[in-house]
Design a protein around this motif. Sequence first.
Motif, short mmCIF file in Angstrom:
data_model
loop_
_atom_site.label_atom_id
_atom_site.label_comp_id
_atom_site.label_asym_id
_atom_site.label_seq_id
_atom_site.Cartn_x
_atom_site.Cartn_y
_atom_site.Cartn_z
N GLN A 1 0.83 -1.20 0.00
CA GLN A 1 0.00 0.00 0.00
C GLN A 1 0.86 1.25 0.00
O GLN A 1 0.58 2.23 -0.71
CB GLN A 1 -0.93 -0.02 1.20
CG GLN A 1 -2.02 -1.07 1.14
CD GLN A 1 -2.95 -1.02 2.34
OE1 GLN A 1 -2.91 -0.09 3.13
NE2 GLN A 1 -3.78 -2.05 2.48
N LEU A 2 1.94 1.22 0.79
CA LEU A 2 2.85 2.37 0.84
C LEU A 2 3.54 2.57 -0.50
O LEU A 2 3.64 3.71 -1.00
CB LEU A 2 3.88 2.15 1.95
CG LEU A 2 4.97 3.21 2.08
CD1 LEU A 2 4.35 4.57 2.42
CD2 LEU A 2 6.00 2.81 3.13
N GLN B 1 1.13 4.11 -2.97
CA GLN B 1 0.81 5.51 -2.68
C GLN B 1 1.90 6.45 -3.15
O GLN B 1 1.61 7.55 -3.62
CB GLN B 1 0.57 5.68 -1.18
CG GLN B 1 -0.74 5.04 -0.70
CD GLN B 1 -0.90 5.17 0.81
OE1 GLN B 1 -0.04 5.72 1.50
NE2 GLN B 1 -2.02 4.66 1.33
#
Length: 297
Positions: free
Chosen positions: A134-135, A138
């Motif tokens: 997810q990081l 992003q």
Amino acid sequence: MHRTRIKLEAVAFTLPSLLLTLVLGIYPIFWAIRYMFYEYAGYGTPKFVGLYNFERLYRDERFWNAVTNTLVYAGGKLLVTLPLSLLLAVLLNRRMRGAGLFKTIFFMPTVLSASVMSIVFYVIFNSYNGMLNQLLQQIGLSRGVEWLGANYAMLTMILIAIWGAVGNYMLLFLAGLQGIPRDIYESASIDGARPAQQFFYITIPMLGPVLQMVMLLAITVSLKGYESIMVLTQGGPFGKTDVMFLYVYKMFFSVASTTAEVQQYGYGSAVGFAAALLIGAVTLIYFYASKKLNSLY
């Protein structure tokens, strides 16, 4: 009368530990030595098969794959853990501000349960909705990486093992460094020795005995490690992270509800004996090689 009482108290204190060692340590070894010559699935009558289990072991591709994975896992862990632990110990030995806090932070993984922390790492490295992916998405660096997939699973296991071991070896190195008199470094500085020269010609030689002990401990622990792998990948995918003692474990117990491993106590005993012999051989090779370190101190 007083001596008799002291002896009885000594026996009373040592007897529980002795019984636990005999029941949980010594007896299982002799049990395994006996059943490695039998075909036994945990029920029914054991069937004596002689050396068949060892013949099967010689032809077992899964076992030799586990041996290869164990060497890769242990080698990758040791190549990073030992230098990093020593570097951190040297930095913390300089009495820097907040050293106690850093010691606690680095040592904390050692006292945490491997199973619990493996679940935490699953949340981080999960390929579909893991925190790391997810990081990366992003910040636009990646669309997602299968950290527990065939290509990166072993690397992920090694990174987790490094995280869990650095603090322990760091404290051992730190204890050794604190036993080196600071007068030696002061004298070397007066003579014009640079920090790098002090490290290689003073720190390493005088840390020799501790370095030998830490390396022996690190080698044996790395070769026997399997807990995090069992929780995160169960040796998969496709055997990419299957290590020796996890393979032995699978012979006796089921590691996941999705696996259909058949318990094979006789063959598992033979596999465990062979794994112990391999670790013993590596340890003996290390003992032979470590004699050269004696010339450093």
